[in-house]
Design an enzyme around this catalytic site. Sequence first.
Site, PDB file in Angstrom:
ATOM      1  N   ARG A   1       0.833  -1.205   0.000  1.00  0.00           N
ATOM      2  CA  ARG A   1       0.000   0.000   0.000  1.00  0.00           C
ATOM      3  C   ARG A   1       0.868   1.256   0.000  1.00  0.00           C
ATOM      4  O   ARG A   1       0.545   2.240  -0.656  1.00  0.00           O
ATOM      5  CB  ARG A   1      -0.936  -0.021   1.216  1.00  0.00           C
ATOM      6  CG  ARG A   1      -2.034   1.018   1.143  1.00  0.00           C
ATOM      7  CD  ARG A   1      -3.106   0.772   2.187  1.00  0.00           C
ATOM      8  NE  ARG A   1      -2.582   0.884   3.537  1.00  0.00           N
ATOM      9  CZ  ARG A   1      -3.274   0.571   4.640  1.00  0.00           C
ATOM     10  NH1 ARG A   1      -4.512   0.100   4.549  1.00  0.00           N
ATOM     11  NH2 ARG A   1      -2.729   0.705   5.838  1.00  0.00           N
TER      12      ARG A   1
ATOM     13  N   LYS B   1      -2.601   6.516   1.378  1.00  0.00           N
ATOM     14  CA  LYS B   1      -2.414   6.966   2.761  1.00  0.00           C
ATOM     15  C   LYS B   1      -1.472   8.170   2.786  1.00  0.00           C
ATOM     16  O   LYS B   1      -0.319   8.077   3.213  1.00  0.00           O
ATOM     17  CB  LYS B   1      -1.887   5.806   3.610  1.00  0.00           C
ATOM     18  CG  LYS B   1      -2.576   5.715   4.957  1.00  0.00           C
ATOM     19  CD  LYS B   1      -2.279   4.415   5.666  1.00  0.00           C
ATOM     20  CE  LYS B   1      -2.682   4.481   7.113  1.00  0.00           C
ATOM     21  NZ  LYS B   1      -4.149   4.439   7.323  1.00  0.00           N
TER      22      LYS B   1
ATOM     23  N   GLU C   1     -16.312   6.290   4.054  1.00  0.00           N
ATOM     24  CA  GLU C   1     -15.666   5.794   5.275  1.00  0.00           C
ATOM     25  C   GLU C   1     -15.590   6.905   6.298  1.00  0.00           C
ATOM     26  O   GLU C   1     -16.191   7.967   6.107  1.00  0.00           O
ATOM     27  CB  GLU C   1     -14.291   5.213   4.948  1.00  0.00           C
ATOM     28  CG  GLU C   1     -13.320   6.202   4.319  1.00  0.00           C
ATOM     29  CD  GLU C   1     -11.907   5.624   4.189  1.00  0.00           C
ATOM     30  OE1 GLU C   1     -11.458   4.928   5.105  1.00  0.00           O
ATOM     31  OE2 GLU C   1     -11.258   5.893   3.170  1.00  0.00           O
TER      32      GLU C   1
HETATM   33  C1  LIG Z   1      -5.270   3.624   7.597  1.00  0.00           C
HETATM   34  C2  LIG Z   1      -6.667   3.905   7.225  1.00  0.00           C
HETATM   35  C3  LIG Z   1      -7.692   2.950   7.382  1.00  0.00           C
HETATM   36  C4  LIG Z   1      -7.492   1.624   8.062  1.00  0.00           C
HETATM   37  O1  LIG Z   1      -6.619   0.766   7.396  1.00  0.00           O
HETATM   38  P1  LIG Z   1      -5.972  -0.483   8.115  1.00  0.00           P
HETATM   39  O2  LIG Z   1      -5.013  -1.011   7.110  1.00  0.00           O
HETATM   40  O3  LIG Z   1      -7.049  -1.447   8.414  1.00  0.00           O
HETATM   41  O4  LIG Z   1      -5.320   0.016   9.363  1.00  0.00           O
HETATM   42  C5  LIG Z   1      -8.970   3.278   6.937  1.00  0.00           C
HETATM   43  N1  LIG Z   1      -9.240   4.487   6.390  1.00  0.00           N
HETATM   44  C6  LIG Z   1      -8.282   5.424   6.244  1.00  0.00           C
HETATM   45  C7  LIG Z   1      -8.648   6.734   5.635  1.00  0.00           C
HETATM   46  C8  LIG Z   1      -6.977   5.169   6.643  1.00  0.00           C
HETATM   47  O5  LIG Z   1      -6.045   6.118   6.495  1.00  0.00           O
END
Ligand SMILES: *Cc1c(COP(=O)(O)O)cnc(C)c1O
Length: 341
Positions: free
Chosen positions: A82, A184, A220
């Site tokens: 990722r 991210k 989300e």
């Molecule tokens: C990091 C993150 C998540 C959760 O991801 P995981 O890999 O399960 O920790 C969900 N939404 C956003 C916007 C994120 O930055």
Amino acid sequence: MEKKNIDWSNLGFSYMETDKRYVSNYKDGAWDEGTLTTDANVVLNECACVFQYAQTCFEGLKAYTTEDGHIVTFRPDLNAQRMATTAERLKMPVFPEDRFVDAVHKVVEANAAYVPPYGSGATLYIRPYMFGSNPVIGVKPADEYQFRVFTTPVGPYFKGGVKPITIRVCDYDRAAPHGTGHVKAGLNYAMSLYAIVDAHEKGYDENMYLDSATRTKVEETGGANFLFVTKDNTVVTPKSPTILPSITRRSLLYVAEHYLGLKTEEREVYMDEVKDFAECGLCGTAAVISPVGKIVDHGKEICFPSGMEKMGPTIQKLYDTLTGIQMGHIEAPEGWIHRIC
Ligand SMILES: *Cc1c(COP(=O)(O)O)cnc(C)c1O
């Protein structure tokens, strides 16, 4: 190895400096060999790209002590993957995925004394990140970068028991179509701060973001993906190109299908149908699943049958199974558990 004298069960989610961190620098088109260091500070030029144009991204994962005393991490290869996707989107050089996993391994091993013991509920949070480090004033990507990984022990997410949360449908947007919602990037968080402070001031725990183009579909929260359970026990997660692909959510869908024999659907979820679900939760590394008891949509309340006292039955099973896999008392799918020592 002697553990540090830390009151594990009273840790919160805040930064505590640990002994070692990993650093690798990118210059003249190549990453150096990388090293562990005791220096927790980063000193950069005032005009470093990260300060001016926010060229930075991060990852987050945890190290756990299993029931039989091993220190492990959960699917670090997916964090590596990722971060590679994120780096490409931000015009940053990819830190090679095998080296990412190795760096995480080295830092956790070097800070093993800070990995909370089994049963404490606490974990060692791992933060890999990268930023453009040389001076850039005309808008363009940096030429030099730093990749770092530090760790910090964090307490149990649900202190004093699980409490379902109340969230609100948010009028601000998190991600635009064709934007950076699926990666991210630090910038996604900078622009969510106003909305989350506003939500907290108004008494809500989190923001539910809708798709910014039509405002009809569930996306989300600021840092966790949604998971719903229908009244006939199908696990549903929203699908959208602007959702960050949560590793926890993807793992839970696998657990639902292959361990619990449930039907799963990854599809567009309309705000209109949310009232018909039986259970709702937020998935991410921090909590695994945080149950949602109530969603407030501009004064209209959606209260899930699971209530405000405990997790719904299916979310509880998903939570127990995934944390069981992480803690080593349920057999993990091939490759999910990365043993450090
Ligand atoms: C990091 C993150 C998540 C959760 O991801 P995981 O890999 O399960 O920790 C969900 N939404 C956003 C916007 C994120 O930055």
